[in-house]
Design an enzyme around this catalytic site. Structure first.
Site, PDB file in Angstrom:
ATOM      1  N   ASN A 124      90.752  25.176  74.233  1.00  0.00           N
ATOM      2  CA  ASN A 124      90.866  24.922  75.036  1.00  0.00           C
ATOM      3  C   ASN A 124      91.855  25.551  76.340  1.00  0.00           C
ATOM      4  O   ASN A 124      92.054  26.734  75.931  1.00  0.00           O
ATOM      5  CB  ASN A 124      91.377  23.608  75.045  1.00  0.00           C
ATOM      6  CG  ASN A 124      90.284  22.584  75.808  1.00  0.00           C
ATOM      7  OD1 ASN A 124      89.844  23.473  76.886  1.00  0.00           O
ATOM      8  ND2 ASN A 124      89.102  22.170  75.449  1.00  0.00           N
ATOM      9  N   ARG A 125      91.685  24.953  77.504  1.00  0.00           N
ATOM     10  CA  ARG A 125      92.166  26.000  78.655  1.00  0.00           C
ATOM     11  C   ARG A 125      93.900  25.373  79.004  1.00  0.00           C
ATOM     12  O   ARG A 125      94.618  24.208  78.959  1.00  0.00           O
ATOM     13  CB  ARG A 125      91.571  25.139  79.518  1.00  0.00           C
ATOM     14  CG  ARG A 125      90.213  25.997  79.638  1.00  0.00           C
ATOM     15  CD  ARG A 125      88.992  25.816  80.451  1.00  0.00           C
ATOM     16  NE  ARG A 125      87.839  26.085  80.451  1.00  0.00           N
ATOM     17  CZ  ARG A 125      87.022  25.662  80.121  1.00  0.00           C
ATOM     18  NH1 ARG A 125      87.148  24.940  79.221  1.00  0.00           N
ATOM     19  NH2 ARG A 125      85.933  26.203  79.297  1.00  0.00           N
ATOM     20  N   HIS A 150      91.450  29.448  75.330  1.00  0.00           N
ATOM     21  CA  HIS A 150      90.896  29.703  73.982  1.00  0.00           C
ATOM     22  C   HIS A 150      91.693  30.927  72.980  1.00  0.00           C
ATOM     23  O   HIS A 150      91.383  32.162  71.882  1.00  0.00           O
ATOM     24  CB  HIS A 150      89.292  30.236  73.206  1.00  0.00           C
ATOM     25  CG  HIS A 150      88.436  28.501  73.241  1.00  0.00           C
ATOM     26  ND1 HIS A 150      88.808  27.473  73.084  1.00  0.00           N
ATOM     27  CD2 HIS A 150      87.459  28.427  73.212  1.00  0.00           C
ATOM     28  CE1 HIS A 150      88.273  27.152  73.596  1.00  0.00           C
ATOM     29  NE2 HIS A 150      86.822  27.490  72.961  1.00  0.00           N
ATOM     30  N   HIS A 224      85.488  25.791  66.130  1.00  0.00           N
ATOM     31  CA  HIS A 224      84.482  26.387  66.749  1.00  0.00           C
ATOM     32  C   HIS A 224      83.219  26.686  65.893  1.00  0.00           C
ATOM     33  O   HIS A 224      82.702  26.860  66.903  1.00  0.00           O
ATOM     34  CB  HIS A 224      85.068  26.855  68.148  1.00  0.00           C
ATOM     35  CG  HIS A 224      84.450  27.036  69.281  1.00  0.00           C
ATOM     36  ND1 HIS A 224      83.143  26.553  69.720  1.00  0.00           N
ATOM     37  CD2 HIS A 224      84.514  26.542  70.193  1.00  0.00           C
ATOM     38  CE1 HIS A 224      82.526  26.320  71.002  1.00  0.00           C
ATOM     39  NE2 HIS A 224      83.861  26.836  71.373  1.00  0.00           N
ATOM     40  N   SER A 225      82.785  25.373  65.596  1.00  0.00           N
ATOM     41  CA  SER A 225      80.986  25.746  64.628  1.00  0.00           C
ATOM     42  C   SER A 225      80.367  24.876  65.611  1.00  0.00           C
ATOM     43  O   SER A 225      80.715  23.883  66.234  1.00  0.00           O
ATOM     44  CB  SER A 225      81.124  24.504  63.444  1.00  0.00           C
ATOM     45  OG  SER A 225      82.069  25.766  61.935  1.00  0.00           O
ATOM     46  N   TYR A 226      79.705  25.686  65.122  1.00  0.00           N
ATOM     47  CA  TYR A 226      78.686  25.057  66.707  1.00  0.00           C
ATOM     48  C   TYR A 226      77.057  24.430  65.713  1.00  0.00           C
ATOM     49  O   TYR A 226      76.930  24.769  65.220  1.00  0.00           O
ATOM     50  CB  TYR A 226      77.291  25.646  67.561  1.00  0.00           C
ATOM     51  CG  TYR A 226      78.122  26.269  68.677  1.00  0.00           C
ATOM     52  CD1 TYR A 226      79.416  27.321  68.572  1.00  0.00           C
ATOM     53  CD2 TYR A 226      77.723  26.585  69.845  1.00  0.00           C
ATOM     54  CE1 TYR A 226      79.538  27.626  69.612  1.00  0.00           C
ATOM     55  CE2 TYR A 226      78.070  26.412  70.750  1.00  0.00           C
ATOM     56  CZ  TYR A 226      79.143  27.469  71.015  1.00  0.00           C
ATOM     57  OH  TYR A 226      80.008  27.616  72.580  1.00  0.00           O
ATOM     58  N   ASP A 296      81.294  18.337  77.981  1.00  0.00           N
ATOM     59  CA  ASP A 296      82.555  19.588  77.873  1.00  0.00           C
ATOM     60  C   ASP A 296      83.908  19.239  78.013  1.00  0.00           C
ATOM     61  O   ASP A 296      84.722  19.717  78.698  1.00  0.00           O
ATOM     62  CB  ASP A 296      81.937  21.018  79.115  1.00  0.00           C
ATOM     63  CG  ASP A 296      82.978  22.173  78.030  1.00  0.00           C
ATOM     64  OD1 ASP A 296      84.021  22.216  77.458  1.00  0.00           O
ATOM     65  OD2 ASP A 296      82.524  23.651  78.666  1.00  0.00           O
ATOM     66  N   GLN A 334      86.787  17.636  71.922  1.00  0.00           N
ATOM     67  CA  GLN A 334      86.317  17.999  72.757  1.00  0.00           C
ATOM     68  C   GLN A 334      85.133  18.441  72.332  1.00  0.00           C
ATOM     69  O   GLN A 334      84.449  18.385  71.413  1.00  0.00           O
ATOM     70  CB  GLN A 334      86.702  19.656  73.022  1.00  0.00           C
ATOM     71  CG  GLN A 334      86.334  20.247  74.161  1.00  0.00           C
ATOM     72  CD  GLN A 334      86.295  20.235  75.125  1.00  0.00           C
ATOM     73  OE1 GLN A 334      87.815  19.356  75.367  1.00  0.00           O
ATOM     74  NE2 GLN A 334      85.909  20.534  76.633  1.00  0.00           N
ATOM     75  N   GLU A 362      85.256  19.982  68.572  1.00  0.00           N
ATOM     76  CA  GLU A 362      86.839  20.589  68.637  1.00  0.00           C
ATOM     77  C   GLU A 362      87.846  19.684  68.406  1.00  0.00           C
ATOM     78  O   GLU A 362      87.976  18.976  69.477  1.00  0.00           O
ATOM     79  CB  GLU A 362      86.418  21.830  69.312  1.00  0.00           C
ATOM     80  CG  GLU A 362      85.554  22.330  69.301  1.00  0.00           C
ATOM     81  CD  GLU A 362      85.231  23.193  70.912  1.00  0.00           C
ATOM     82  OE1 GLU A 362      86.765  23.702  71.394  1.00  0.00           O
ATOM     83  OE2 GLU A 362      84.714  22.958  71.630  1.00  0.00           O
TER      84      GLU A 362
HETATM   85  C1  GLA Z   1      85.073  25.399  74.812  1.00  0.00           C
HETATM   86  C2  GLA Z   1      84.675  24.912  76.080  1.00  0.00           C
HETATM   87  C3  GLA Z   1      83.677  25.763  76.610  1.00  0.00           C
HETATM   88  C4  GLA Z   1      82.861  26.919  75.944  1.00  0.00           C
HETATM   89  C5  GLA Z   1      83.319  27.051  74.968  1.00  0.00           C
HETATM   90  C6  GLA Z   1      83.170  28.205  74.073  1.00  0.00           C
HETATM   91  O1  GLA Z   1      84.339  24.395  74.030  1.00  0.00           O
HETATM   92  O2  GLA Z   1      85.774  23.921  76.717  1.00  0.00           O
HETATM   93  O3  GLA Z   1      83.911  25.100  77.872  1.00  0.00           O
HETATM   94  O4  GLA Z   1      84.139  28.014  76.873  1.00  0.00           O
HETATM   95  O5  GLA Z   1      84.148  26.481  73.916  1.00  0.00           O
HETATM   96  O6  GLA Z   1      81.968  28.730  75.439  1.00  0.00           O
END
Ligand code: GLA
Length: 398
Positions: A124-125, A150, A224-226, A296, A334, A362
């Site tokens: 995250n940020r 990340h 970070h699996s989707y 998000d 997240q 996440e």
């Molecule tokens: C995280 C962030 C999103 C995006 C994804 C990757 O989930 O919070 O904003 O950057 O990663 O695309």
């Protein structure tokens, strides 16, 4: 497949702790044994070759349950996870590629969705890529508008990890190790990280993280699996029904940095305390949804990490009957609804990954914690061991 009982969860947690001990013992094990030496339930294969000539191995893991998965040394990426639907029909339910080229392609790097990868040093940020620790200010890469995301320009998702496959009484898996040099991406301290993926006999993927440092440093590791419980490449996840065990969340500013407030979800589109389709309110007139371009956001599971994993979220697909439950020791989750996916990359079955065609859950500490005194601390001190446990369990319902 029925829900795990409380008793089996207690066992699971105890198992996780003993897995942690096994992990510590495995620390001196040799790296990447040849395929002849593979433990039961693990098959090694060559996934590809990096531009600098290094080989990337993959590991196919099955534990005699209903689920099997593949993970590769590059980024510790889960490239495939196959689980049955309510009729026993298996599908791959994570977004990704069949070859290394997919993860290295310019189109993928431009979109930068972090499919299936281990994230570090800081998931995250971090606002403006800057934080102050023990009186010293550190400047990190700003790779997401004005912010650090990340782990920076070359996060753990792009590193070649050293893999040690294993099998134990709980199942089979791979321990991934990476040592991040002092100063890498601007972070202080040499950070030694281990992530243990265990696929258990009862269709649980346990992810055990540990890390040690030589200098005080922020760390926030995640995966970070989707997921798309109807199968990757099958379209949107808006029909999936979500439950998140969070009474509050951390609202964000325009660049997705938490404002510092911890706000109740009650009466907002962020209230997933009751099972709710993701699409039900995602287009609601709500400033936070506008900022996130959908979901998000970090959901507050607890105000501090928990000693053993607790239930965090449940996703079900009415169409396929697949169910994903998440447990974690982490205080935050997240929930990212795949808002930046735009059809510009095509996945392993040949389908373009369109808007909201996968969702990420996440488990983590809160975003921007190094700059937010009200959030649980993410600072790891020398002499301490960071331990974090997350469990994803796959089942079905009628
Ligand atoms: C995280 C962030 C999103 C995006 C994804 C990757 O989930 O919070 O904003 O950057 O990663 O695309």
């Amino acid at each position: 497949m029925k829900q795990p009982s409380l008793r089996s969860l207690v066992f699971l947690s105890a198992g996780l702790l003993s897995l942690g001990a096994a992990q510590a013992m495995a620390a001196s094990a040799p790296a990447t044994p040849s395929s002849a030496a593979m433990p039961p339930g693990v098959e090694q294969f060559v996934f590809g070759t990096l531009p600098d000539g290094r080989t990337v191995h993959g590991y196919r893991i099955s534990s005699g349950g209903h689920v099997d998965m593949s993970v590769i040394e590059y980024g510790g990426i889960i490239t495939s996870l196959k689980a049955p639907d309510r009729h026993g029909e298996k599908a791959d339910i994570v977004l990704g590629f069949n070859s290394l080229e997919g993860y290295l392609s310019p189109a993928y790097k431009k979109l930068n969705p972090y499919f299936g990868a281990l994230i570090g040093r800081y998931g995250n940020r971090i606002a403006d890529g800057r934080f102050t620790l023990d009186g010293k200010t550190y400047q990190l890469a700003t790779n997401d508008g004005p912010n650090h995301l990340h782990g920076g320009d070359e996060g753990f998702n792009q590193k070649l990890w050293q893999a040690t496959p294993f099998s134990s009484s709980e199942g089979s898996g791979v321990v991934m190790r990476y040592t991040s040099a002092d100063g890498e991406e601007g972070y202080p301290g040499e950070l030694s990280v281990e992530v243990k993926y265990t696929l258990t006999h009862d269709d649980t993927l346990a992810i055990d993280y540990s890390a040690r440092t030589t200098k005080a440093t922020p760390v926030n590791l995640t995966q970070h699996s989707y997921f798309n419980l109807n199968g990757e490449g099958s379209g949107s996840i808006l029909d999936h029904v979500m439950t998140i065990d969070a009474a509050s969340y951390t609202p964000v500013n325009k660049t997705l940095i938490p404002t510092g407030e911890i706000e109740t979800v009650a009466g907002t589109p962020f209230d997933f305390t009751q099972p709710t389709p993701i699409g039900a309110r995602i287009e609601a007139d709500n400033e936070q949804l506008t900022r996130g371009k959908g979901y998000d956001h970090n959901f507050v599971l607890a105000r501090e990490p928990r000693p053993t994993p607790e239930h965090a979220a449940r996703v079900t697909s009415p169409q396929s009957g697949r169910v994903l439950d998440v447990w974690t020791t982490e205080p935050g989750l997240q929930f990212y609804s795949g808002n930046f996916l735009d059809g510009s990359v095509t996945g392993k079955s040949g389908h373009a990954y369109g808007h909201r065609s996968g969702l990420a859950l996440e488990t983590q500490h809160f975003p921007d914690s190094p700059n937010q005194s009200g959030f649980p601390s993410t600072i790891l001190q020398p002499g301490e061991t960071l331990e974090s446990h997350t469990v994803y369990r796959f089942s079905t319902e009628d």
